[in-house]
Design a protein around this motif. Structure first.
Motif, short mmCIF file in Angstrom:
data_model
loop_
_atom_site.label_atom_id
_atom_site.label_comp_id
_atom_site.label_asym_id
_atom_site.label_seq_id
_atom_site.Cartn_x
_atom_site.Cartn_y
_atom_site.Cartn_z
N GLY A 62 0.80 -1.22 0.00
CA GLY A 62 0.00 0.00 0.00
C GLY A 62 0.83 1.27 0.00
O GLY A 62 0.45 2.28 -0.60
N ARG A 84 -4.83 -3.86 0.27
CA ARG A 84 -3.91 -3.16 -0.63
C ARG A 84 -3.28 -4.12 -1.63
O ARG A 84 -2.99 -3.75 -2.77
CB ARG A 84 -2.84 -2.44 0.18
CG ARG A 84 -3.35 -1.25 0.97
CD ARG A 84 -3.91 -0.15 0.07
NE ARG A 84 -5.35 -0.30 -0.20
CZ ARG A 84 -5.99 0.23 -1.24
NH1 ARG A 84 -5.33 0.93 -2.14
NH2 ARG A 84 -7.27 0.06 -1.40
N GLU A 255 -8.08 3.78 -1.01
CA GLU A 255 -6.78 4.47 -0.98
C GLU A 255 -6.79 5.58 0.06
O GLU A 255 -5.81 5.77 0.80
CB GLU A 255 -6.47 5.04 -2.36
CG GLU A 255 -5.16 5.79 -2.46
CD GLU A 255 -3.93 4.89 -2.33
OE1 GLU A 255 -2.84 5.42 -2.04
OE2 GLU A 255 -4.06 3.66 -2.51
#
Length: 275
Positions: A62, A84, A255
């Motif tokens: 991530g 992620r 995100e």
């Protein structure tokens, strides 16, 4: 003598593009060191999950630190999918090499023994053989009848990262019965270890502890990191923080949520639960 350093100094030893072996969430995973790697801004790592990957790997992916991953699975266990990792696979941002748990261990054992490959049964007829062109199927040369067997090439990580329960000032580290971590250390060119605490004396000199010790011969540097596996568990010293892992799994689905988590728990000060 193995140097005793800070966690940040250990992270500085990991260059961009390194092939890095990480133990799974349930086996002494060095989360404090992973956070330090993210803060350092390491890039283009090729991670090896030994034999599976989880929370620490998901954090690194991530944060944009990983370009390739070799593993048998990626999961947060009871907290569900690794969000992620899943996102990176959907966008094509991550190159994945699929494996099996026995194959990963066999490849590291070959490196540990200094041989180019080791044979392994159990994969004849699986789909993996079509994708893993680096694995070779041969006939057992000692069998009188056809007996196919798979040859697994050695894997030599540039760096192995481990969190130990304790280390002495000579650089010996105690991992208990997690002997697969010794295999990682033996196979890798460099082994960096964080430890819950530094102890006086020589762990190798204690008959009760020595069987669970990785010798300083295989340890490049050590740093003290209390609760260095948090929010994961560490043997019988502390349990996994299930609430934190659940919260991470939910936040990291987007995100924006992951960036907020990163700002609070990695780039910013750790919460009291980790102190």
């Amino acid at each position: 003598m193995t140097p005793i350093e800070t966690v940040e100094a250990l992270a500085a030893r990991v260059p961009d593009g390194a092939f890095v072996a990480l133990p799974p969430d349930a086996s002494l995973c060095p989360v404090a060191l992973v956070r330090a790697l993210i803060r350092r801004g390491v890039r283009d790592l090729h991670l090896l999950g030994v034999p599976i990957s989880g929370f620490a790997t998901d954090l690194l992916i991530g944060a944009g630190c990983v370009s390739a991953l070799t593993t048998s699975a990626v999961t947060l266990g009871e907290a569900g999918l690794a969000p992620r990792f899943t996102a990176a696979m959907r966008t094509g941002a991550l190159r994945l090499t699929d494996a099996t748990c026995p194959a990963v261990h066999t490849a590291l054992q070959a490196a540990e023994k200094g041989v180019p490959f080791l044979p392994l049964r159990g994969m004849i007829g699986t789909d993996l053989l079509a994708d893993r062109t680096d694995w070779r199927v041969i006939d057992n040369p000692f069998a009188e009848a056809p007996d196919p067997i798979v040859l697994i090439p050695a894997l030599v990580p540039d760096i192995a990262l481990i969190h130990a329960a304790m280390a002495d000032r000579f650089g010996n580290v105690w991992v208990g019965r997690r002997r697969e971590l010794a295999t990682i250390a033996h196979a890798a060119r460099t082994t960096l270890v964080t430890a819950e605490r530094l102890v006086e004396g020589n762990l190798m000199a204690d008959e009760r502890l020595a069987p669970g010790v990785i010798s300083s011969l295989y340890v490049s540097a050590v740093a003290e990191a209390e609760r260095g596996a948090w929010p994961l568990a560490l043997l019988d010293l502390y349990p996994a923080d299930a609430a934190h892992l659940d919260a991470y799994a939910k936040a990291a689905r987007t995100e924006e949520g992951f960036r907020a988590y990163l700002a609070e728990h990695v780039l910013g000060p750790l919460p009291k639960a980790a102190e």
